[in-house]
Each structure stands twice: as C-alpha cells, then as structure tokens.
Design an enzyme around this catalytic site. Structure first.
Site, short mmCIF file in Angstrom:
data_model
loop_
_atom_site.label_atom_id
_atom_site.label_comp_id
_atom_site.label_asym_id
_atom_site.label_seq_id
_atom_site.Cartn_x
_atom_site.Cartn_y
_atom_site.Cartn_z
CG ASP A 50 30.95 -102.79 -49.02
OD1 ASP A 50 32.06 -102.64 -50.30
OD2 ASP A 50 31.34 -104.58 -49.11
CB SER A 51 33.31 -97.89 -51.19
OG SER A 51 32.50 -97.79 -51.37
CG ASP A 89 28.91 -103.42 -53.01
OD1 ASP A 89 29.65 -104.89 -53.62
OD2 ASP A 89 30.18 -102.48 -52.63
CE LYS A 118 30.36 -104.66 -56.20
NZ LYS A 118 31.61 -105.07 -55.44
CD GLU A 120 34.17 -107.74 -51.92
OE1 GLU A 120 35.24 -108.18 -51.12
OE2 GLU A 120 33.58 -106.76 -51.53
CD GLU A 187 38.66 -103.05 -55.61
OE1 GLU A 187 38.81 -102.16 -54.66
OE2 GLU A 187 37.61 -103.60 -55.02
#
EC number: 2.1.2.11
Length: 269
Positions: A50-51, A89, A118, A120, A187
């Site tokens: 999602d970066s 993501d 992925k 978080e 991270e």
C-alpha cells in the site's frame, strides 16, 4: 555488472518457511507489470504494498489506499510476473473484524492471482489472522512500525526502545505465528530487538529498518533505486541514482528534439 540468474523456481509457502536459518529472502515492492517482470526472477517475493499510495499516487501516507486500487495494481503485477510469489497489502479498513477481513480477502483471491495477503497488527489482530488462515487465506503478518497506524500514533516511530515494548513485540510475533501466518514483516525496530524476535519464532522474519539479523529484507523499489528524492529513510540504501539518470535521459531527448537530431533517418519509416 552482469546479472547472474539462478535456475528460477517459484516460491511457495513451504519453501518460504523452509528458508528459515537456510537462506536470506529478498522481497521487493512492485506496482505494475513492467517492473514486476524485471524483478520476478531475481527477488524471492514481490509485495504489492500500500506504499503505492505514496510513491505511485503521491499521497502523504498509506491510509487512503482502497481495495479496488490494490486489486488493480496486483493484477498488473501478476500479469507482468506470472511466476512470481505475489503478496498484496490489505489496505486500511479492510480487516476491521473477522467477517469483513475474510470477505475482502476472498474478493482479492477471486479477482487476482495473488498468493498471499499482508496484514498489519500483532496480538490485537491474531484472531482475525487465525480466521483467515483457517479459511485457506495465506497471511503474512506485519508488526513493529506499522504505516497504517501513523495517524493514531502521531508519526513514524522506531519500536523496541524500551523493555516493555521489546516484550510486546515478541508477544506480537508469537501470536501472529500461532495464528497461522507463514512469515512476518518487522519494520522500524531496533536491530537487537529484531534479532530476538527472529529467534523467538519458527517462521521467517522479513526486516525493513530492522537490522541484518532477520531472515530477509524488503524494500520499496523506488527507494532502493533512488527515485524518491524528497526523503531517504536511514535504513534505505540507494543502489541507483534513478531520479538523476531519468532526468538526464529526458533532458537529452528534449535536446535531440529541439536540435532535430531525433528522429534520425534510421528511425524514420
């Protein structure tokens, strides 16, 4: 420098898990078919992060990325790198509870050829991850500095600076592993703490800003290749001055157009 290609063999969950203590894993982001094709036989995994909301769409953070946006870019990556192990993501707000998470992950699997998602979160997301893995969704976890929490936490903050935080991060990793994740991104964590996290679980830990002792590394391609000029995080190494090279090439193109040296007779029909 020539690129030495090993006999390419697509990664799968078993191979990724078996790499623990045997092989350092290389992960890189990609958002389109062109770069995915360049990366697929070199990197072990491609992350459609999602970066992209920042490096591709120019937004200030990742939070406004949508599921539709992520699916679009994942399809582009899968079209370009048909043999790559691709992870998507799950964007902010798409896994707020078990049912919503499963519905959205099923939609990802139906609309793309992504191999995994992925998510978080640590202990707080373990039940959701367990629900997904129990329903045949492959999950990579993500703990430590979590970009989707940047607004609620007031910025990007390095984790693991206190004993309490170190212990929480280890609990997070263990909880995510027990929930069935096949790997975890760690991270923005102090390197000594990231090493302890890596030793605390039996699945690969992929570091980004977490030191050298993790089981692998992940970088955003535009950071690694020097295309993002506004800011360079401490953990990023530029392997190319991409922005300067591109500007030089485009400037040369402009000059050639203006002085009529492009196109040449050889470039005409």
């Amino acid at each position: 420098m020539s690129i030495i290609k090993n006999n390419f063999e697509k990664m799968n969950i078993t191979k990724i898990k078996n790499s623990k203590n045997n092989k350092k894993l290389t992960v890189i982001t990609a958002y389109d078919a062109l770069f995915a094709k360049l990366f697929e036989e070199i990197a072990d995994m491609i992350l459609v992060g999602d970066s992209l909301n920042m490096s591709f769409a120019g937004r200030p953070d990742t939070l406004s990325a949508t599921l539709e946006q992520m699916i679009y870019h994942t399809n582009a990556v899968c079209n370009g790198a048909k043999n790559a192990f691709v992870i998507i993501d799950m964007p902010f707000g798409t896994y707020i509870n078990k049912d919503e998470a499963l519905k959205n992950c099923v939609e990802v699997y139906r609309q793309t050829n992504a191999n995994a998602v992925k998510i978080e979160g640590g202990e707080d997301k373990a039940d959701i991850i367990k629900h997904l893995t129990s329903n045949a969704v492959a999950v990579m976890g993500h703990i430590g500095l979590m970009p989707q929490y940047v607004r609620s936490e007031g910025g990007y903050k390095v984790r693991g600076k206190t004993k309490e935080d170190e212990e929480q991060l280890i609990r997070d990793a263990i909880a995510v592993e027990k929930a069935g994740a096949f790997s975890i991104v760690v991270e923005g964590v102090k390197s000594d703490v990231a090493k302890k996290i890596t030793q605390a679980v039996n699945i690969p830990i992929i570091g980004i800003g977490a030191g050298v002792d993790t089981d692998g590394q992940v970088l955003v391609w535009s950071d690694m290749l020097g295309f993002f000029e506004e800011f360079k995080p401490k953990f990023v190494r530029h392997y190319l001055d991409g922005a300067e090279l591109v500007k030089e090439a485009v400037n040369q193109y402009r000059n050639d157009v203006q002085d009529k040296s492009f196109p040449s007779k050889e470039e005409e029909y």
